[in-house]
Enzyme design. Structure first.
Site, PDB file in Angstrom:
ATOM      1  N   ALA A  50       0.858  -1.181   0.000  1.00 36.44           N
ATOM      2  CA  ALA A  50       0.000   0.000   0.000  1.00 36.44           C
ATOM      3  C   ALA A  50       0.894   1.231   0.000  1.00 36.44           C
ATOM      4  CB  ALA A  50      -0.877  -0.007   1.242  1.00 36.44           C
ATOM      5  N   GLY A  67       0.625  -5.267   0.579  1.00 40.90           N
ATOM      6  CA  GLY A  67      -0.513  -5.283  -0.348  1.00 40.90           C
ATOM      7  C   GLY A  67      -0.155  -5.882  -1.698  1.00 40.90           C
TER       8      GLY A  67
HETATM    9  N1  T1G Z   1       4.597   3.484   0.123  1.00 39.74           N
HETATM   10  C1  T1G Z   1       5.088   4.719  -0.175  1.00 39.74           C
HETATM   11  N2  T1G Z   1       6.407   4.992  -0.433  1.00 39.74           N
HETATM   12  C2  T1G Z   1       7.236   3.959  -0.407  1.00 39.74           C
HETATM   13  C3  T1G Z   1       6.806   2.638  -0.105  1.00 39.74           C
HETATM   14  C4  T1G Z   1       5.415   2.419   0.163  1.00 39.74           C
HETATM   15  N3  T1G Z   1       4.925   1.214   0.437  1.00 39.74           N
HETATM   16  N4  T1G Z   1       7.889   1.833  -0.153  1.00 39.74           N
HETATM   17  C5  T1G Z   1       8.941   2.613  -0.464  1.00 39.74           C
HETATM   18  N5  T1G Z   1       8.566   3.885  -0.611  1.00 39.74           N
HETATM   19  C6  T1G Z   1       9.422   5.031  -0.980  1.00 39.74           C
HETATM   20  C7  T1G Z   1      10.490   5.325   0.077  1.00 39.74           C
HETATM   21  O1  T1G Z   1       9.991   6.167   1.073  1.00 39.74           O
HETATM   22  C8  T1G Z   1      11.583   5.991  -0.754  1.00 39.74           C
HETATM   23  O2  T1G Z   1      11.199   7.327  -0.942  1.00 39.74           O
HETATM   24  C9  T1G Z   1      11.476   5.265  -2.091  1.00 39.74           C
HETATM   25  O3  T1G Z   1      10.169   4.674  -2.126  1.00 39.74           O
HETATM   26  C10 T1G Z   1      12.491   4.186  -2.256  1.00 39.74           C
HETATM   27  O4  T1G Z   1      12.404   3.337  -1.137  1.00 39.74           O
HETATM   28  C11 T1G Z   1      -3.108  -3.521   3.202  1.00 39.74           C
HETATM   29  C12 T1G Z   1      -1.547  -1.645   4.357  1.00 39.74           C
HETATM   30  C13 T1G Z   1      10.399  -1.761  -1.381  1.00 39.74           C
HETATM   31  C14 T1G Z   1      12.182  -2.950  -0.187  1.00 39.74           C
HETATM   32  O5  T1G Z   1       6.227  -2.010   4.124  1.00 39.74           O
HETATM   33  O6  T1G Z   1      10.528  -2.061   2.327  1.00 39.74           O
HETATM   34  O7  T1G Z   1       0.699  -2.943   2.216  1.00 39.74           O
HETATM   35  O8  T1G Z   1      13.076   8.423   0.233  1.00 39.74           O
HETATM   36  O9  T1G Z   1      14.684   3.879  -0.241  1.00 39.74           O
HETATM   37  O10 T1G Z   1      16.007   0.457  -0.286  1.00 39.74           O
HETATM   38  O11 T1G Z   1      -1.586  -5.082   3.854  1.00 39.74           O
HETATM   39  O12 T1G Z   1      11.148   0.565   0.222  1.00 39.74           O
HETATM   40  O13 T1G Z   1      13.127   8.137  -2.232  1.00 39.74           O
HETATM   41  O14 T1G Z   1      11.495   9.726  -1.185  1.00 39.74           O
HETATM   42  O15 T1G Z   1      13.310   2.008   0.752  1.00 39.74           O
HETATM   43  O16 T1G Z   1      15.324  -0.123  -2.664  1.00 39.74           O
HETATM   44  C15 T1G Z   1       3.797  -2.728   3.142  1.00 39.74           C
HETATM   45  C16 T1G Z   1       8.040  -0.772   2.313  1.00 39.74           C
HETATM   46  C17 T1G Z   1       2.993  -1.488   3.162  1.00 39.74           C
HETATM   47  C18 T1G Z   1       7.345  -2.031   2.030  1.00 39.74           C
HETATM   48  C19 T1G Z   1      12.692  -0.889  -1.532  1.00 39.74           C
HETATM   49  N6  T1G Z   1       4.992  -2.527   2.364  1.00 39.74           N
HETATM   50  N7  T1G Z   1       9.150  -0.514   1.411  1.00 39.74           N
HETATM   51  O17 T1G Z   1      13.805  -0.610  -0.738  1.00 39.74           O
HETATM   52  O18 T1G Z   1      14.287   1.786  -1.543  1.00 39.74           O
HETATM   53  S1  T1G Z   1       1.597  -1.660   4.210  1.00 39.74           S
HETATM   54  C20 T1G Z   1       6.140  -2.182   2.945  1.00 39.74           C
HETATM   55  C21 T1G Z   1      10.319  -1.171   1.531  1.00 39.74           C
HETATM   56  C22 T1G Z   1       0.479  -2.594   3.306  1.00 39.74           C
HETATM   57  C23 T1G Z   1      -1.638  -3.847   3.246  1.00 39.74           C
HETATM   58  C24 T1G Z   1      -0.815  -2.896   4.018  1.00 39.74           C
HETATM   59  C25 T1G Z   1      11.430  -0.721   0.634  1.00 39.74           C
HETATM   60  C26 T1G Z   1      11.624  -1.605  -0.621  1.00 39.74           C
HETATM   61  P1  T1G Z   1      12.295   8.454  -1.015  1.00 39.74           P
HETATM   62  P2  T1G Z   1      13.729   2.775  -0.429  1.00 39.74           P
HETATM   63  P3  T1G Z   1      14.968   0.359  -1.331  1.00 39.74           P
END
Ligand code: T1G
Length: 674
Positions: free
Chosen positions: A63, A102
Site C-alpha cells: 500500500a 498489499g
Molecule cells: N509506500 C510509499 N512509499 C514507499 C513505499 C510504500 N509502500 N515503499 C517505499 N517507498 C518510498 C520510500 O519512502 C523511498 O522514498 C522510495 O520509495 C524508495 O524506497 C493492506 C496496508 C520496497 C524494499 O512495508 O521495504 O501494504 O526516500 O529507499 O532500499 O496489507 O522501500 O526516495 O522519497 O526504501 O530499494 C507494506 C516498504 C505497506 C514495504 C525498496 N509494504 N518498502 O527498498 O528503496 S503496508 C512495505 C520497503 C500494506 C496492506 C498494508 C522498501 C523496498 P524516497 P527505499 P529500497
C-alpha cells in the site's frame, strides 16, 4: 497526471502493467487503474485471461504508506483484491523485485503466481506496526499453511521466490523473460475451471501450533502489539469462512493503525530514508569514486569496519603496528566470516571471496592509493593527530580521511592535516560488522562532496547513516551521558541497579544503564585512581568490578554471564551513601523515567538548537539503530511528542534541570519535534 496503469493485449491475454516509480506503491491511482483494467478485460470477449505485472525495479511493494491517515479513495485494497479473485477469467501475477504487503496480497488474490527466481515475497506490515489488511491473514494460511503464514506475517522478512514456491505461495518460477512466461502460463490456464481461489481453501491447524509459536518468539515480540494481534487473527479465523475472517482481520488492522506503535514505526520508516538526505548538499553532487579502502587498526573496531567493505566487494588494506596484532586481527575477521558460513548465511566461496579482498600490512605507505582511509585506533588525540599528519603525506590527493572516534573533536583531527576539507568522522558502533548505525561526523571544513560520498557509501555497506555535527559524543553518546549520570545519582539517592535497569527494560530497551555499563566495561573512562572515589562506579572500579569481563560489575555474573544482584554491590552503595551523607528518598518508576529519559530528550533539543543534527527524526534513527531504543516508541524525540512536550518540561523542572530553549518554546507553542 498520467495513469500509472496501462494494458495491452497479447493475443487473447490482456497484460495489465503498473508503472508507479519508485516501488509501484498501491496508490489510489494504481488501485483505480487496476480495477478499471480488470473490468475491461472481463467485459472484452476476446480476452480469455489476464496478467498483472509491474514495470521498474519491483512488483507492488505494498500500500502507499504516504496515503495512511488520509481519506481512503475507492476501491480500497481489500475491495480490489476481492474483485481480482472473483474474476471469471484467470488472472496470473507476474512477480519481480519485491512483492510486499498489499503487493503480496494482490498476488495471493490472483489465481496463479509466477515469479522471477530473483524475486522476493513478504508481508512487512508488522514492521509498520500493522497487519496485512487486504486478505493476507486469510489467503496465505490457506495457500501456504499456518506455520509459513505466521513466520512471514509476524516477522515481516521477505522470502525468496524459491522458498515461496516450496511453500505453495508461488506456483512457478519464470525463465529469463517473466512477462512472456506469464502470458504463456495465462494462455495455458485460460480454460482451466474451476479457477483456484485462495479464499476458498481451508486452513489446517496442528494442535498447539499457535501457543508454541507464541512461546518460541516471546522474547522477539516483547513490547510489540502487532505480532500478537496477527497471531490472534490467524488463530481465531482459522475455522471461519473467508468473509467472516476478513472482518476480524479488518478490525485488527484498524485497531493497530490507529495505535501509537504504528505511528511510531511508520515514523521510523520515513525517518530512516530521510536521514540519508543532506539538507544543504544537492542530491546530484558529484561523488568521489571509492574503489579501495584503507583501515588503520586491526582491533575489534578495525576488523568489524573492514568486514563491511569486504562484504560489499570493496578491497581493504588493513594496517597494524605489530605482526602479531595484524595476524590476530585478520584471524578474527576470518573466524567471523566462517561463523556466518557455519550458520548457512554465507557460502564458503563467499568467505574466500571476501578474505581475498583483504591486504594486511605493517606499512602505512601501502595506503597511498586508497580512496578512503578509516582510522580505528584507541581514543587518544595525540595518537590520532600524528596518524592523520602521516596520512596527509602518504595519501593521494582526493582521498577521504575518516576517524572512527566516538567522541573526540574531528575539527582538531582535521586541523592536523593540510586538507581538512577531505576529513570527517565515521563513527561505527560495536560490533561494527553488525550494528546498522553510522554517525557521519561533519567537520567545519568537510567538503560537501566528501559528505555526500560517505552518505552514499553507507548504503552500499548496508548502514543507516546519520549526519552529526562536531560536539562531545556527537548525537548518540552525547544523549547517553545525562542518562548515565542521572542513573548513577539515583543509586546514590536510594535506587538499586536492578530497579533502574528494570524500568528501562520494561520501557523496551534491550538493557538498562547498569547492565550496559557492565557489558561495555565499568572501567571505560575511569581515572584509574583506586583512592579517588567520587561515585559508585569509582568504588566498583577500584575493587576491580569492571563488569562482565571480570564476572563482576554492578551485578555478579556466572560462567554463562547470567547477571544476579550482588550483595557486595549493595554494601558498596550503602557505604558510599553513608560516607557522602547523601539524603535518601524512595525512588519511583516515574522519577527514573523523568530523570534518565527526559534529560536525554532535553539533550536532543540542545543538539538540534546547536545544529549538530539536521532534524529530530535523525536523532530517533540514531537511537533506534545504535542504542536499541524500541521502534514501537519511535525514538526519543518522537516519544517525547507522544508524552507531550509540556509534560517533559514540567518533569525536568520538577527535578531542577535547565530546560533547552527549543524544547520550552515548542512546549509553549504546543508544537512537536516531528
Ligand atoms: N509506500 C510509499 N512509499 C514507499 C513505499 C510504500 N509502500 N515503499 C517505499 N517507498 C518510498 C520510500 O519512502 C523511498 O522514498 C522510495 O520509495 C524508495 O524506497 C493492506 C496496508 C520496497 C524494499 O512495508 O521495504 O501494504 O526516500 O529507499 O532500499 O496489507 O522501500 O526516495 O522519497 O526504501 O530499494 C507494506 C516498504 C505497506 C514495504 C525498496 N509494504 N518498502 O527498498 O528503496 S503496508 C512495505 C520497503 C500494506 C496492506 C498494508 C522498501 C523496498 P524516497 P527505499 P529500497
Amino acid at each position: 497526471m498520467t495513469d500509472p496503469i496501462t494494458s495491452a493485449k497479447d493475443g487473447d491475454v490482456l497484460v495489465i502493467t503498473s508503472n508507479n516509480p519508485p516501488v509501484n506503491a498501491l496508490s489510489n491511482a494504481v488501485r483505480q487503474g487496476i480495477a478499471r483494467a480488470v473490468e475491461a478485460g472481463l467485459t472484452d470477449d476476446t480476452v480469455k485471461a489476464m496478467v498483472i505485472a509491474c514495470e521498474g525495479r519491483t512488483f507492488f511493494a505494498g500500500a502507499d504508506i504516504t496515503e495512511f491517515g488520509k481519506p481512503m479513495q475507492e476501491p480500497s485494497l481489500p475491495v480490489l483484491v476481492d474483485a481480482i479473485e472473483a474474476s471469471e477469467k484467470p488472472i496470473v501475477a507476474a512477480i519481480h523485485g519485491t512483492a510486499l504487503g498489499g503487493g503480496c496480497e494482490i498476488a495471493l488474490a490472483c489465481h496463479y503466481r509466477i515469479a522471477a527466481p530473483s524475486a522476493k515475497l513478504g508481508l512487512p506490515e508488522v514492521k509498520l506496526g500493522i497487519l496485512p489488511g487486504a486478505g493476507g491473514t486469510q489467503r496465505l494460511p490457506r495457500v501456504a499453511g499456518v506455520e509459513f503464514a505466521l513466520e512471514l506475517a509476524t516477522k515481516g522478512d521477505p522470502v525468496t521466490a524459491g522458498k515461496a514456491k516450496d511453500a505453495g505461495l508461488v506456483d512457478r518460477l519464470a525463465g529469463d523473460d517473466l512477462i512472456a512466461d506469464a502470458v504463456a502460463y495465462a494462455r495455458e490456464v485460460a480454460d482451466a475451471r474451476p479457477l483456484p481461489r485462495a479464499s476458498e481453501g481451508t486452513v489446517t491447524v496442528e494442535p498447539g501450533v499457535f501457543d508454541a509459536f507464541r512461546k518460541t518468539n516471546a522474547k522477539r515480540f516483547r513490547g510489540y502489539d502487532a505480532p500478537a494481534e496477527i497471531i490472534s487473527v490467524i488463530e481465531e479465523t482459522a475455522s471461519l469462512p473467508y468473509a467472516e475472517g476478513v472482518q476480524r482481520e479488518r478490525n485488527g488492522f484498524m485497531k493497530l493503525i490507529m495505535g501509537v506503535q504504528s505511528a511510531a514505526q511508520r515514523h521510523i520508516f520515513f525517518a530512516e530514508r530521510k536521514a540519508s538526505k543532506i539538507d544543504d548538499v544537492p542530491e546530484d553532487t558529484q561523488l568521489r569514486p571509492i574503489r579501495k579502502v584503507g583501515v588503520i587498526g586491526a582491533g575489534t573496531m578495525g576488523g568489524g569496519i573492514s568486514m563491511n567493505f569486504l562484504s560489499a566487494g570493496i578491497p581493504v588494506t588493513i594496517v597494524e603496528m605489530q605482526q602479531e596484532a595484524l595476524d590476530r586481527g585478520t584471524g578474527t575477521i576470518r573466524k567471523n566470516y566462517e561463523a556466518t558460513a557455519a550458520k548457512g548465511r554465507m557460502k564458503p566461496e563467499q568467505v574466500e571471496g571476501a578474505m581475498g579482498l583483504l591486504t594486511p600490512t605493517l606499512k602505512m605507505e601501502d595506503l597511498a592509493d586508497c580512496d578512503l582511509v578509516i582510522e580505528a585506533v584507541y581514543e587518544e588525540m595525540g595518537v590520532k593527530k600524528s596518524i592523520f599528519g602521516k596520512l596527509d603525506t602518504i595519501c593521494k590527493q582526493g582521498a577521504i580521511l575518516a576517524s572512527n572516534t566516538s567522541y573526540l573533536d574531528v575539527n582538531e583531527i582535521a586541523a592536523s592535516t593540510s586538507r581538512p576539507q577531505d576529513v570527517l568522522g565515521m563513527h561505527f558502533f560495536s560490533p561494527a560488522n553488525v550494528m546498522k548505525l553510522l554517525e557521519v561526523v561533519r567537520g567545519d571544513a568537510t567538503a560537501p562532496d566528501v559528505l555526500a560520498t560517505v552518505m552514499d557509501l553507507a548504503k552500499k555497506i548496508r548502514k543507516v547513516a546519520v549526519v552529526a555535527g562536531v560536539c562531545h559524543g556527537f548525537i548518540g553518546n552525547r544523549m547517553l551521558m545525562p542518562r548515565q549520570v542521572e542513573a548513577m545519582k539515583l543509586l546514590h539517592e536510594g535506587a538499586t541497579p536492578e530497579q533502574v535497569d528494570r524500568v528501562h527494560v520494561e520501557f523496551g530497551m534491550p538493557m538498562g544503564p547498569f547492565q550496559m555499563s557492565d557489558l561495555a566495561g565499568v572501567d571505560i573512562g575511569w581515572h584509574r585512581d583506586p583512592n579517588r572515589i567520587e561515585n559508585i562506579r569509582d568504588a566498583l572500579a577500584a575493587e576491580g568490578r569492571w563488569g562482565q569481563k571480570k564476572s563482576a560489575g554492578f551485578y555478579d555474573y556466572d560462567e554463562k554471564r547470567t547477571p544476579s544482584n550482588s550483595p557486595r554491590v549493595a554494601e558498596i552503595i550503602e557505604e558510599f551513601r553513608q560516607k557522602t551523607g547523601t539524603p535518601q528518598h524512595e525512588v519511583t518508576e516515574e522519577e527514573i523515567i523523568e530523570r534518565t529519559l527526559y534529560t536525554m530528550v532535553n539533550e536532543g533539543a540542545l543538539i538540534l538548537e546547536e545544529g549538530k543534527a539536521q532534524r529530530a527524526s535523525d536523532i530517533d534513527v540514531v537511537w533506534i539503530y545504535g542504542y536499541g531504543w524500541p521502534p514501537y516508541r519511535g525514538g526519543p524525540m518522537f516519544w517525547a511528542d507522544t508524552v507531550g512536550l509540556k509534560t517533559i518540561v514540567a518533569g525536568l523542572e520538577k527535578h531542577g534541570f535547565p530546560v533547552a530553549k527549543l524544547l520550552r518554546d515548542k512546549a509553549e507553542k504546543g508544537e512537536r519535534f516531528n
